[in-house]
Design an enzyme around this catalytic site. Structure first.
Site, PDB file in Angstrom:
ATOM      1  N   LYS A   1     -15.821  -4.926  -4.857  1.00  0.00           N
ATOM      2  CA  LYS A   1     -16.910  -4.371  -5.649  1.00  0.00           C
ATOM      3  C   LYS A   1     -16.743  -2.847  -5.724  1.00  0.00           C
ATOM      4  O   LYS A   1     -16.133  -2.254  -4.838  1.00  0.00           O
ATOM      5  CB  LYS A   1     -18.261  -4.762  -5.042  1.00  0.00           C
ATOM      6  CG  LYS A   1     -18.459  -4.282  -3.583  1.00  0.00           C
ATOM      7  CD  LYS A   1     -18.852  -2.819  -3.510  1.00  0.00           C
ATOM      8  CE  LYS A   1     -18.754  -2.247  -2.135  1.00  0.00           C
ATOM      9  NZ  LYS A   1     -18.846  -0.756  -2.142  1.00  0.00           N
TER      10      LYS A   1
ATOM     11  N   ARG B   1     -14.587   8.350  -3.521  1.00  0.00           N
ATOM     12  CA  ARG B   1     -16.019   8.213  -3.768  1.00  0.00           C
ATOM     13  C   ARG B   1     -16.652   9.516  -4.259  1.00  0.00           C
ATOM     14  O   ARG B   1     -17.786   9.529  -4.728  1.00  0.00           O
ATOM     15  CB  ARG B   1     -16.730   7.735  -2.498  1.00  0.00           C
ATOM     16  CG  ARG B   1     -16.388   6.309  -2.108  1.00  0.00           C
ATOM     17  CD  ARG B   1     -16.999   5.922  -0.764  1.00  0.00           C
ATOM     18  NE  ARG B   1     -16.704   4.545  -0.415  1.00  0.00           N
ATOM     19  CZ  ARG B   1     -15.577   4.146   0.168  1.00  0.00           C
ATOM     20  NH1 ARG B   1     -14.638   5.056   0.451  1.00  0.00           N
ATOM     21  NH2 ARG B   1     -15.384   2.888   0.463  1.00  0.00           N
TER      22      ARG B   1
ATOM     23  N   SER C   1       0.847  -1.181   0.000  1.00  0.00           N
ATOM     24  CA  SER C   1       0.000   0.000   0.000  1.00  0.00           C
ATOM     25  C   SER C   1       0.886   1.236   0.000  1.00  0.00           C
ATOM     26  O   SER C   1       2.114   1.140   0.099  1.00  0.00           O
ATOM     27  CB  SER C   1      -0.932   0.018   1.224  1.00  0.00           C
ATOM     28  OG  SER C   1      -0.209   0.317   2.404  1.00  0.00           O
ATOM     29  N   ARG C   2       0.279   2.399  -0.094  1.00  0.00           N
ATOM     30  CA  ARG C   2       1.044   3.646  -0.090  1.00  0.00           C
ATOM     31  C   ARG C   2       1.631   3.948   1.290  1.00  0.00           C
ATOM     32  O   ARG C   2       2.554   4.732   1.415  1.00  0.00           O
ATOM     33  CB  ARG C   2       0.153   4.804  -0.531  1.00  0.00           C
ATOM     34  CG  ARG C   2      -0.270   4.747  -1.992  1.00  0.00           C
ATOM     35  CD  ARG C   2      -1.212   5.884  -2.333  1.00  0.00           C
ATOM     36  NE  ARG C   2      -2.441   5.809  -1.562  1.00  0.00           N
ATOM     37  CZ  ARG C   2      -3.391   6.733  -1.588  1.00  0.00           C
ATOM     38  NH1 ARG C   2      -3.237   7.812  -2.336  1.00  0.00           N
ATOM     39  NH2 ARG C   2      -4.484   6.591  -0.868  1.00  0.00           N
TER      40      ARG C   2
ATOM     41  N   HIS D   1      -9.314  -1.012 -10.510  1.00  0.00           N
ATOM     42  CA  HIS D   1      -9.627  -2.435 -10.385  1.00  0.00           C
ATOM     43  C   HIS D   1      -9.248  -3.222 -11.627  1.00  0.00           C
ATOM     44  O   HIS D   1      -8.624  -4.283 -11.536  1.00  0.00           O
ATOM     45  CB  HIS D   1     -11.116  -2.628 -10.084  1.00  0.00           C
ATOM     46  CG  HIS D   1     -11.506  -2.252  -8.703  1.00  0.00           C
ATOM     47  ND1 HIS D   1     -12.790  -2.380  -8.224  1.00  0.00           N
ATOM     48  CD2 HIS D   1     -10.774  -1.740  -7.676  1.00  0.00           C
ATOM     49  CE1 HIS D   1     -12.837  -1.966  -6.969  1.00  0.00           C
ATOM     50  NE2 HIS D   1     -11.628  -1.568  -6.625  1.00  0.00           N
TER      51      HIS D   1
ATOM     52  N   LEU E   1      -8.291  -1.426  -4.209  1.00  0.00           N
ATOM     53  CA  LEU E   1      -7.895  -0.103  -4.674  1.00  0.00           C
ATOM     54  C   LEU E   1      -9.135   0.705  -5.063  1.00  0.00           C
ATOM     55  O   LEU E   1     -10.237   0.157  -5.154  1.00  0.00           O
ATOM     56  CB  LEU E   1      -6.972  -0.247  -5.889  1.00  0.00           C
ATOM     57  CG  LEU E   1      -5.649  -0.977  -5.656  1.00  0.00           C
ATOM     58  CD1 LEU E   1      -4.977  -1.288  -6.985  1.00  0.00           C
ATOM     59  CD2 LEU E   1      -4.726  -0.154  -4.765  1.00  0.00           C
TER      60      LEU E   1
ATOM     61  N   ASP F   1     -20.874   2.645  -5.393  1.00  0.00           N
ATOM     62  CA  ASP F   1     -20.452   2.282  -4.041  1.00  0.00           C
ATOM     63  C   ASP F   1     -21.449   1.373  -3.328  1.00  0.00           C
ATOM     64  O   ASP F   1     -21.063   0.353  -2.761  1.00  0.00           O
ATOM     65  CB  ASP F   1     -20.215   3.544  -3.209  1.00  0.00           C
ATOM     66  CG  ASP F   1     -19.452   3.249  -1.929  1.00  0.00           C
ATOM     67  OD1 ASP F   1     -18.335   2.705  -2.017  1.00  0.00           O
ATOM     68  OD2 ASP F   1     -19.980   3.544  -0.833  1.00  0.00           O
TER      69      ASP F   1
END
Length: 315
Positions: free
Chosen positions: A93, A161, A36-37, A75, A70, A173
């Protein structure tokens, strides 16, 4: 292979709070690697190895399968890269931004003979499986209508989002949950017509609220509501010619470590507390190992994303 060695790409809320704990508790899963970051966040998932790049994790020969959590617009790219690297993939999802991306992911899975599934954890919950069973077995007669909702007041400022380019919005979402429930009830070959789609578009261009009505096979009415603005509510009610079945309570799609209920007509069925994320991880692992198990089919994900494309076309 006694356990699937997982690599996690992304260490946000879902990976930290739900996926990694599910993997640690599942008897057939090992958290082998994380990238991850934020290396501190990666470490909080308690993996055996922390990688400093996505490519490094995909090149790790000790990683059998990859969980991708992510932002939505990433994706497809990283699912295809993981499949091409010989990894099985369970991807958060919504699967992708549109059906064309899903088709490229499906093709990569087939080309590499790897297992690929969309991680809609609610579909593994025994209560949801029971609702689908009641409907498919004809226990409420021929379907008449499906009414569903997933709404909550979301804090999305500075979050992906809130970005159309990153796959933000209520439909992507939370609207995906009702759509997957509808797909499970009507099948992957149903004909869907969008009769109406009302939405409230926010200042950044995402849908803060989407409400739609569909006609399925010319006979069944399906309505759904997805919102980042409205009070918290989740519902799923299925009406048939002989009666109805519904999921009871506020956590229709997110029941997690709590008992739950289903109502069939006047009868109420009780379900013990379960971790649907763990059930998802366990079943995916069994599928990879060639054991009997259930995972969300690629045909279902394709169907859902075709409907999402139809809905997005009205925006």
């Amino acid at each position: 292979m006694t356990a699937i060695r997982w690599g996690l790409i992304g260490a946000g809320w879902i990976a930290t709070k739900a996926i990694a704990p599910a993997m640690h508790s599942a008897p057939n899963a090992i958290v082998q690697a994380v990238v991850s970051r934020d290396s501190k966040r990666s470490q909080s998932l308690n993996p055996i190895t922390i990688h400093n790049s996505y490519e490094a994790l995909l090149s790790d020969p000790l990683v059998d399968a990859v969980y991708i959590s992510l932002p939505n617009h990433m994706h497809c790219e990283w699912t295809v890269k993981a499949l091409n690297a010989g990894k099985h993939v369970l991807c958060e999802k919504p699967f992708a931004m549109n059906v064309a991306e899903v088709e490229s992911m499906v093709q990569a899975a087939r080309d590499n003979n790897r297992i690929l599934a969309e991680a809609v954890s609610s579909m593994w919950h025994p209560r949801m499986r029971r609702l689908v069973e009641h409907v498919r077995n004809g226990n409420i007669g021929e379907l008449i209508s499906i009414d569903s909702s997933f709404t909550f007041p979301a804090e999305i400022e500075g979050n992906y989002r809130n970005s159309p380019a990153m796959g933000g919005g209520a439909l992507y979402d939370v609207g995906v949950y009702p759509l997957h429930a509808i797909a499970a009830l009507i099948g992957d070959d149903a004909k869907v017509e969008i009769e109406s789609c009302d939405k409230n578009i926010g200042p950044t261009g995402i849908d803060l609220t989407s409400k739609w009505q569909m006609r399925i096979d010319g006979a069944i009415t399906a309505t759904a509501l997805a919102s980042f603005q409205l009070p918290e509510n989740q519902s799923l009610i299925v009406q048939g010619e002989k009666g109805s079945v519904e999921l009871i309570g506020r956590e229709v799609f997110t029941s997690w470590h709590t008992p739950s209920q289903l109502r069939l007509g006047e009868a109420v069925e009780e379900f013990e507390a379960v971790d649907a994320y763990r059930l998802m991880i366990e079943n995916f692992g069994k599928k990879v190992q060639g054991q009997e198990s259930w995972v969300l089919s690629l045909e279902t994900s394709l169907f859902v994303h075709k409907v999402m494309d139809q809905l997005r076309a009205t925006f």
